[in-house]
Design a protein around this motif. Structure first.
Motif, PDB file in Angstrom:
ATOM      1  N   ALA A   1     -16.153  60.619   7.558  1.00 10.78           N
ATOM      2  CA  ALA A   1     -15.321  61.597   6.849  1.00 10.78           C
ATOM      3  C   ALA A   1     -16.110  62.879   6.575  1.00 10.78           C
ATOM      4  O   ALA A   1     -15.592  63.985   6.739  1.00 10.78           O
ATOM      5  CB  ALA A   1     -14.803  60.995   5.548  1.00 10.78           C
ATOM      6  N   LEU A   2     -17.362  62.735   6.162  1.00  6.88           N
ATOM      7  CA  LEU A   2     -18.195  63.903   5.873  1.00  6.88           C
ATOM      8  C   LEU A   2     -18.471  64.721   7.127  1.00  6.88           C
ATOM      9  O   LEU A   2     -18.530  65.948   7.080  1.00  6.88           O
ATOM     10  CB  LEU A   2     -19.514  63.469   5.231  1.00  6.88           C
ATOM     11  N   GLN A   3     -18.636  64.047   8.246  1.00  9.84           N
ATOM     12  CA  GLN A   3     -18.897  64.752   9.495  1.00  9.84           C
ATOM     13  C   GLN A   3     -17.679  65.542   9.975  1.00  9.84           C
ATOM     14  O   GLN A   3     -17.822  66.506  10.710  1.00  9.84           O
ATOM     15  CB  GLN A   3     -19.349  63.761  10.575  1.00  9.84           C
TER      16      GLN A   3
ATOM     17  N   ALA B   1     -29.397  63.978   8.871  1.00  7.72           N
ATOM     18  CA  ALA B   1     -29.486  62.772   9.696  1.00  7.72           C
ATOM     19  C   ALA B   1     -30.915  62.281   9.859  1.00  7.72           C
ATOM     20  O   ALA B   1     -31.151  61.092  10.044  1.00  7.72           O
ATOM     21  CB  ALA B   1     -28.872  63.040  11.063  1.00  7.72           C
ATOM     22  N   ASP B   2     -31.876  63.177   9.759  1.00  6.30           N
ATOM     23  CA  ASP B   2     -33.281  62.807   9.943  1.00  6.30           C
ATOM     24  C   ASP B   2     -33.952  62.318   8.658  1.00  6.30           C
ATOM     25  O   ASP B   2     -35.116  61.955   8.670  1.00  6.30           O
ATOM     26  CB  ASP B   2     -34.063  63.994  10.506  1.00  6.30           C
TER      27      ASP B   2
ATOM     28  N   LEU C   1     -27.338  62.827   2.158  1.00  6.09           N
ATOM     29  CA  LEU C   1     -26.320  63.772   1.706  1.00  6.09           C
ATOM     30  C   LEU C   1     -26.811  64.523   0.480  1.00  6.09           C
ATOM     31  O   LEU C   1     -27.263  63.905  -0.482  1.00  6.09           O
ATOM     32  CB  LEU C   1     -25.027  63.021   1.366  1.00  6.09           C
ATOM     33  N   SER C   2     -26.716  65.837   0.522  1.00 10.50           N
ATOM     34  CA  SER C   2     -26.999  66.647  -0.668  1.00 10.50           C
ATOM     35  C   SER C   2     -25.781  67.525  -0.929  1.00 10.50           C
ATOM     36  O   SER C   2     -25.179  68.065  -0.007  1.00 10.50           O
ATOM     37  CB  SER C   2     -28.270  67.481  -0.494  1.00 10.50           C
ATOM     38  N   ILE C   3     -25.422  67.622  -2.201  1.00 13.33           N
ATOM     39  CA  ILE C   3     -24.244  68.384  -2.617  1.00 13.33           C
ATOM     40  C   ILE C   3     -24.663  69.326  -3.735  1.00 13.33           C
ATOM     41  O   ILE C   3     -25.342  68.921  -4.676  1.00 13.33           O
ATOM     42  CB  ILE C   3     -23.125  67.455  -3.134  1.00 13.33           C
ATOM     43  N   GLU C   4     -24.237  70.580  -3.636  1.00  7.82           N
ATOM     44  CA  GLU C   4     -24.570  71.583  -4.637  1.00  7.82           C
ATOM     45  C   GLU C   4     -23.277  72.206  -5.161  1.00  7.82           C
ATOM     46  O   GLU C   4     -22.393  72.559  -4.391  1.00  7.82           O
ATOM     47  CB  GLU C   4     -25.445  72.659  -3.996  1.00  7.82           C
ATOM     48  N   VAL C   5     -23.187  72.332  -6.492  1.00  9.92           N
ATOM     49  CA  VAL C   5     -21.989  72.837  -7.151  1.00  9.92           C
ATOM     50  C   VAL C   5     -22.395  73.775  -8.283  1.00  9.92           C
ATOM     51  O   VAL C   5     -23.394  73.530  -8.963  1.00  9.92           O
ATOM     52  CB  VAL C   5     -21.161  71.658  -7.742  1.00  9.92           C
ATOM     53  N   MET C   6     -21.614  74.825  -8.500  1.00 14.30           N
ATOM     54  CA  MET C   6     -21.768  75.655  -9.691  1.00 14.30           C
ATOM     55  C   MET C   6     -20.681  75.220 -10.672  1.00 14.30           C
ATOM     56  O   MET C   6     -19.503  75.307 -10.382  1.00 14.30           O
ATOM     57  CB  MET C   6     -21.620  77.142  -9.365  1.00 14.30           C
TER      58      MET C   6
END
Length: 102
Positions: A10-12, A31-32, A38-43
């Protein structure tokens, strides 16, 4: 968006992400780096929030079809991820403003 076989799939296939009700302006799949797949950044207002998930945490995510969200556990915390499709304008379409009216 249709349900994918796994959160990774789903993320891909997604170009927007919501985590715990916040729209992610930036997320990446590494992937490496299975220890930080997975990294997610939000304000959140003026606060920058950052989440990192391992390959094992992403693989263990469960899909809730009723809410169309993935539940992702990281340690003692649970997060709800929703994969969204962004609306993209067609750059080849003529602008209405450029058309001449007779």
């Amino acid at each position: 968006m249709t349900q994918a076989a796994s959160l990774l799939a789903a993320l891909q296939a997604t170009d927007m992400l919501e985590i715990d009700g916040l729209y992610a302006w930036h997320f990446e799949l590494h992937a490496d780096r299975p220890e930080q797949l997975l990294s997610i950044e939000v304000m959140d207002g003026s606060t920058r929030r950052l989440w990192r998930f391992t390959e094992a945490e992403v693989a263990a995510a469960q899909f809730d079809a009723a809410g169309e969200v993935w539940t992702l556990s990281a340690g003692a915390s649970q997060h709800r991820l929703k994969c969204l499709e962004a609306l993209v304008a067609d750059s080849d379409a003529p602008d209405d403003e450029d058309e001449e009216v007779e």
